[in-house]
Write a protein that holds these residues in place. Structure first.
Motif, mmCIF file in Angstrom:
data_model
loop_
_atom_site.group_PDB
_atom_site.id
_atom_site.type_symbol
_atom_site.label_atom_id
_atom_site.label_comp_id
_atom_site.label_asym_id
_atom_site.label_seq_id
_atom_site.Cartn_x
_atom_site.Cartn_y
_atom_site.Cartn_z
ATOM 1 N N GLN A 1 -25.594 -31.660 16.295
ATOM 2 C CA GLN A 1 -26.468 -32.690 15.749
ATOM 3 C C GLN A 1 -27.844 -32.100 15.434
ATOM 4 O O GLN A 1 -28.471 -32.437 14.451
ATOM 5 C CB GLN A 1 -26.598 -33.827 16.761
ATOM 6 N N ASP B 1 -20.898 -33.202 14.554
ATOM 7 C CA ASP B 1 -21.782 -34.218 15.119
ATOM 8 C C ASP B 1 -22.859 -34.575 14.106
ATOM 9 O O ASP B 1 -23.846 -33.864 13.951
ATOM 10 C CB ASP B 1 -22.411 -33.690 16.420
ATOM 11 N N GLU B 2 -22.642 -35.666 13.413
ATOM 12 C CA GLU B 2 -23.550 -36.145 12.374
ATOM 13 C C GLU B 2 -23.953 -35.027 11.419
ATOM 14 O O GLU B 2 -25.132 -34.710 11.279
ATOM 15 C CB GLU B 2 -24.792 -36.782 13.007
ATOM 16 N N SER C 1 -22.111 -38.163 20.950
ATOM 17 C CA SER C 1 -22.341 -36.725 21.111
ATOM 18 C C SER C 1 -21.781 -36.260 22.440
ATOM 19 O O SER C 1 -21.164 -35.198 22.525
ATOM 20 C CB SER C 1 -23.834 -36.414 21.061
#
Ligand SMILES: Nc1ncnc2c1ncn2[C@@H]1O[C@H](COP(=O)(O)OP(=O)(O)OP(=O)(O)O)[C@@H](O)[C@H]1O
Ligand SMILES: [Mg+2]
Lengths: 423, 356, 329
Positions: free
Chosen positions: B83, B159-160, B44
């Motif tokens: 995220q 991010d994810e 991240s």
């Protein structure tokens, strides 16, 4: 165990009873309270009575007093009463008559200056209070400038009369004008006024009213008499003094704002309470030490005073009387005056020892003799509120003096009617 | 021309924590690039530095030819999926999705058209008037993804983005993302700790470990030739088997087996690596037999994992047919494809040589 | 068979409970019985909950409601400080009298102007300062301390200090102005000046309240939406109007409401600085009502005015609340 508790509590009670008789008094934090405080050890020695003074600001006094006065038994044995409250307190019947005690102890009530006795002493023939200290108003002025030959000549040339301590009102007004406009002193004004609502402006303007020969009301009928030529002239002069001849801001000055201007040497004159006179000679708060003097206001200035009284709710009226009798005895009254107290008894102002100490005492005595009283009735504070508002509107908001005074008369009459004074 | 390049980039947080340590990376224009690594390895942080949300402590970031270290995020023209979603809590789903278009002054009808497209793709139509607080985690994540997809940026930084979706939806989204990537041809940097995601979607994978780049390469390259033991164990499920061995006299010795090697390799303690599918129960030609004893058989459905213990007690896993029946404790002979065997330095964990 | 059973059930039902009458011999269906039972439980729970809140409610009534009710009662009787009792009922005459009093109406309008001025100005200044301070990274505690200082001061002291500073000939403010060649300003002696001077002093005194509350609000905002917005290309101004303002709305509403209510009660500064003057320029209603009670001795009349004020504040509060909520839609 129970017996022990009982015995010990009785012990404590008797110990208290024997040991100390204490009276409580609510006082205002002013110099005269300090002088009273200094007399307390002597009182204790003489009578064995302890005195507890609770000292608060003026603003708190009324609120603290009333609940104690209303109660069947209050916490104050002695109270002090501003002339403002006399109407309210007597109407409500909160004070004990003192005449019998005076007679029994042969207390010399005739020592008091009559106008002050009338203000915070006798009400409708009954003595309810003994005067404590006075705050009559006088004219404080710059003696040094008055005696300056240069100014004397210039003033005479312009106004056609001598420059001297004014004994006539128009004479004083000319002096104000002269020192503002003609004296040629940079940033200097002929007068500083205290124009803040409601007390400062009302108190000060009263002097203007009396000086013009005006009165608040007809003493026969209680009919208000402010919207008269005298009243209107007084208000017009007052407005001009603030707006034309005074320093900026005077329209909202309180006592101390105005006093500071005078004490900083920025004004020729200031109509103020006589107890401020000694402060001019205190280098810590004055730039005009030795230069200011006090004189009676031409036409008689405004009277003011506080009185001692025993409330009906007093827990210990006998001890209370002992105290009043002591603190107002000629001997103690003189001692307080020597400390700086604002005396209410005639003989003090004729006392050589005191005149030696305070050169202006003869003027003060005269001032007090001729001082005139503010209307005293149940709604005096409410009336001051109305008066202050209308005066301030006339001075700062362009309200016509006649209209303003008519409004005062109208509301004054309403208050008097509510009080049963006016039919 | 919109290549993204990190040169010796380091991030040290205020607390003195070095989250990213001297990373060199080049992401080609139009590439689907996956940052893979365990939790806390700095993925991240790397992504946020590229976006401009974290200042770079040292090193340089280039997008195209331009050095971007000090450029404000709003001027980088990157779309980002956070995220933690970072939705606007005061706006409805629709408001969240159209926020950027309104900002850029996209005309109303065009907004509606694109909104409808993304809403359908992400299955968000029923929720358009809800606020984020009234959505499930997966729904929020789809809104976050949708917000990015409505952009036409230089690159997408994700991010994810699929971490909170159920298995089915996740698989579906993977396909959608890959399709989208093919269609728009923009660079995508996709952060994940899920190796399946990485393997299935990436053009190239970067595996990060402790703030450093462990290996960059195409999925199969990384899978077949892990650069170190960390990559070897982080990829594959179950991971690569690692057993202790010794390099001596041009051969590697492990678990009572000996495999001759090229003379080039030196001597010393090594770690020997091979994947579960590189073993077989059957003795195929050219295979190296190794004696072991059965510990357990774990059935996965399509197939099963045989856990066996080698001489010396080291356990390995091997992929076998689902119906394999073996008694725990019984001896078994497993056969290794020697070409798939990898050697790592025992001390450093780095790969030593490629086998011939 | 079923019909027979149902009929017996229906016949028995009324003795069991006062349920809905069976229609056409059909008994009320089973589920309703369950419903009845759960309703009974809910009922019992409600009573229990109510019983549990009783002590608190009682305390609330005693502490909050009693004085208000007493004021209401007083306002309809003839309580004066000279005759402190509530035995004479005079109806609503004090209310009509209040509206017939020009001074009271004037005080209301001055108060309205004052409240609007201080609340808006304090909000704008406070928000600007809070936004600036929110960005500060070091020494926040020091700023907080300095900011809290005026707030900790007694309003009487604030009034006295500023009265001294603003003394037209002896005060420091005019002295400083004279250094840059500005002639002395009559801060309090002219009606218009006095109003704005009092407003300014109140701002000096109270703006920290806004700053501190708004700063707390700003500090608690999530960081992520800003990052998202910046990446979408929003600049500082857009971020402020599109994110900060809407997210801060609840804090803003509460801050404004509290400040508004307190501003209506402003009293001390006026008492110290102007006593409602010059003229009637700073005649705030709280100070007027106080005088009505303790100077005019007319407690009942003052109570009626206080009730009117209370209603006005309530109405204003409700309006502001609704307005702010409507902005959210
Ligand atoms: N603001 C911060 N201040 C200090 N340390 C931080 C901060 N943010 C992250 N870190 C630390 O930096 C390291 C890398 O964090 P980062 O968020 O980049 O990990 P990640 O790879 O994204 O992990 P995950 O898969 O769990 O999201 C972690 O050890 C974390 O504790
Ligand atoms: Mg992360």
């Amino acid at each position: 165990m129970k017996k022990f508790l009982l015995a010990s509590s009785m012990l404590i009670a008797s110990a208290f009873g024997a040991e100390a008789q204490t009276i409580n008094i609510l006082m205002e934090s002013v110099p005269d309270t300090r002088y009273v405080q200094e007399m307390l050890p002597e009182f204790k020695e003489k009578t064995g009575i302890d005195v507890q003074l609770e000292v608060v600001n003026y603003a708190e006094m009324h609120t603290k007093l009333v609940p104690q006065l209303v109660a069947p038994e209050g916490s104050y044995d002695v109270v002090i009463v501003d002339f403002y409250w006399v109407g309210e307190f007597t109407k409500a019947g909160w004070l004990q008559p003192l005449d019998e005690r005076i007679k029994a102890d042969n207390f010399p009530v005739d020592n008091y200056i009559p106008s002050i006795m009338e203000l915070t002493g006798r009400v409708d023939g009954t003595t309810l209070m003994l005067p404590f200290y006075n705050y009559a108003m006088g004219l404080t002025y710059r003696k040094d400038l008055l005696e300056d030959l240069k100014h004397q000549e210039a003033f005479k040339a312009k106004y056609g009369r001598e420059l001297k301590v004014p004994t006539e009102w128009p004479e004083y007004l000319d002096q104000v004008k002269y020192f503002s406009e003609d004296a040629g002193i940079e940033g200097f004004k002929g007068v500083v006024n205290q124009g803040q609502r409601p007390d400062p402006i009302s108190m000060e303007w009263s002097n203007y009213l009396f000086a013009n020969g005006g009165r608040y009301y007809d003493p026969e009928t209680w009919q208000p008499t402010l919207a008269t030529p005298e009243g209107i002239a007084a208000l017009t002069q007052y407005r001009d003094n603030i707006q034309k001849y005074g320093p900026i801001g005077a329209a909202n000055f309180s006592f101390d704002d105005a006093f500071n201007v005078a004490a900083q040497g920025k004004a020729y004159s200031y109509l103020t309470f006589n107890m401020f006179r000694p402060v001019y000679d205190d280098p810590a708060s004055s730039q005009v030490v030795g230069k200011m003097e006090i004189a009676p206001v031409p036409g008689g200035g405004l009277n003011g005073s506080w009185g001692w009284a025993i409330p009906k709710s007093s827990p210990d009226p006998d001890a209370a009387w002992e105290f009043i009798k002591f603190i107002e005895s000629p001997e103690i009254a003189k001692k307080r005056a020597l400390l700086g107290g604002a005396a209410t008894q005639k003989q003090i102002y004729e006392d050589p020892e005191l005149i030696e100490k305070y050169s202006y005492y003869p003027q003060l005595g005269e001032l007090l003799a001729y001082a005139q009283n503010f209307p005293v009735f149940t709604y005096t504070p409410a009336f001051v509120d109305v008066l202050g508002r209308e005066l301030s509107l006339a001075v700062t908001d362009g309200k016509d003096p006649k209209e303003a005074l008519e409004q005062v008369d109208k509301e004054f009459a309403e208050l008097l009617r509510k009080d049963g004074k006016l039919q | 021309m919109t290549e993204i390049r990190l040169a010796n980039v380091t991030k040290t947080y205020a607390g003195g924590q070095t989250a990213v340590d001297a990373v060199d990376l080049t992401i080609h224009d139009g590439e689907f690039f996956v940052l893979l690594g365990p939790s806390g390895c700095g993925k991240s942080t790397t992504l946020r530095m590229i976006a401009g949300l974290e200042p770079i402590s040292s090193g340089d970031l280039f997008i195209g030819e331009r050095r971007m270290n000090e450029v404000d995020p709003k001027d980088r023209d990157l779309a980002f999926v956070f995220q933690n979603y970072a939705l606007f809590p005061h706006l409805t789903v629709k408001g969240n999705l159209t926020f950027g278009m309104k900002l850029r002054g996209v005309p109303g009808p065009e907004q509606e058209r694109r909104l409808a497209e993304v809403t359908v793709m992400l299955g968000l139509a029923p929720y358009l008037d809800r606020k984020p607080g009234q959505l499930s985690g997966g729904q929020r994540q789809r809104v976050a993804l949708g917000r990015a997809l409505l952009r036409d940026p230089v690159a997408f930084l994700l991010d994810e983005p699929l971490s909170n979706l159920d298995a089915k939806l996740r698989a579906q989204m993977r396909t959608e993302l890959v399709k989208l990537h093919r269609r728009v041809g923009r660079t995508i940097i996709h952060v994940t700790h899920d190796q399946i995601e990485a393997m299935t979607m990436a053009d190239r994978i970067c595996i990060m470990h402790d703030g450093k780049v462990a290996q960059v390469g195409a999925p199969m390259e990384v899978y077949r030739n892990p650069a170190d033991t960390f990559v070897a164990t982080f990829t594959g499920s179950p991971p690569m088997n690692l057993v202790q061995g010794r390099l001596e006299n041009g051969a590697v010795h492990f678990a009572e087996a000996t495999l001759p090697l090229d003379a080039r390799t030196g001597a010393g303690e090594v770690t020997v690596g091979f994947r579960p599918e590189d073993l077989s129960l059957a003795a195929l030609p050219n295979r190296l037999p190794i004696q072991a004893s059965v510990v357990a058989v774990e059935t996965l459905g399509a197939d099963a994992i045989l856990v066996a213990s080698l001489a010396g007690g080291q356990e390995i896993g091997m992929r076998v047919a689902a119906d394999t029946q073996l008694e725990p404790g019984s001896p078994v002979s497993v056969h290794l494809d020697p070409n798939r065997l990898r050697l790592f330095d025992r001390q450093t964990g780095k790969a030593i040589a490629r086998m011939a | 068979m079923i019909c027979v059973g149902a009929a017996t059930f229906a016949a028995a039902a009324p003795t069991l409970r006062a349920g809905p009458p069976a229609v056409d011999g059909q008994p009320s269906p089973q589920p309703e019985d369950k419903l009845f039972m759960t309703a009974a439980i809910a009922q019992r729970d409600r009573w229990f909950g109510f019983a549990m809140t009783l002590p608190g409610l009682f305390a609330l009534v005693l502490v909050v409601l009693f004085p208000i009710l007493f004021t209401l009662w007083t306002s309809t009787s003839d309580f004066t400080l000279l005759k402190p009792s509530n035995d004479a009922f005079v109806g609503l005459s004090h209310y009509t009298q209040a509206f017939a009093t020009p001074e009271f109406r004037h005080a209301l309008s001055v108060t309205l102007a004052f409240v609007v001025a201080v609340v808006i100005l304090e909000f704008l200044v406070g928000f600007a300062v809070a936004l600036a301070l929110d960005k500060v990274e070091h020494g926040k505690a020091v700023y907080y301390l300095i900011l809290l200082f005026p707030l900790l001061m007694n309003p009487i002291v604030v009034g006295l200090i500023w009265k001294m500073f603003l003394h037209p000939t002896l005060g420091i403010v005019n002295y400083v102005l004279s250094l840059v060649g500005i002639p002395p300003v009559d801060w309090l002696g002219v009606p218009d000046n006095a109003f704005w001077t009092v407003v300014a002093v109140d701002i000096w005194h109270q703006v920290s309240f806004m700053i501190v509350l708004l700063l707390a609000g700003l500090a608690s905002l999530p960081k992520e939406p800003y990052e998202a917005a910046r990446l979408e290309g929003a600049g500082t101004i857009r971020c402020f109007f599109w994110i900060t303002l809407p997210l801060m709305r609840p804090v803003i509403v509460v801050t404004l409401l509290i400040r508004l209510i307190f501003a209506v009660k402003t009293y001390d500064i006026i008492y110290i600085m102007t006593r409602g003057g010059p003229g009637q320029a700073t005649e705030l209603v709280s100070y007027y009502i106080y005088r009505r009670a303790f100077v005019g001795l007319d407690v009942s009349q003052a109570s009626a005015m206080a009730v009117i004020l209370l209603l006005a504040v309530l109405a204003l509060t409700a309006w502001l609340h609704r307005y702010m909520r409507s902005l959210a839609q």
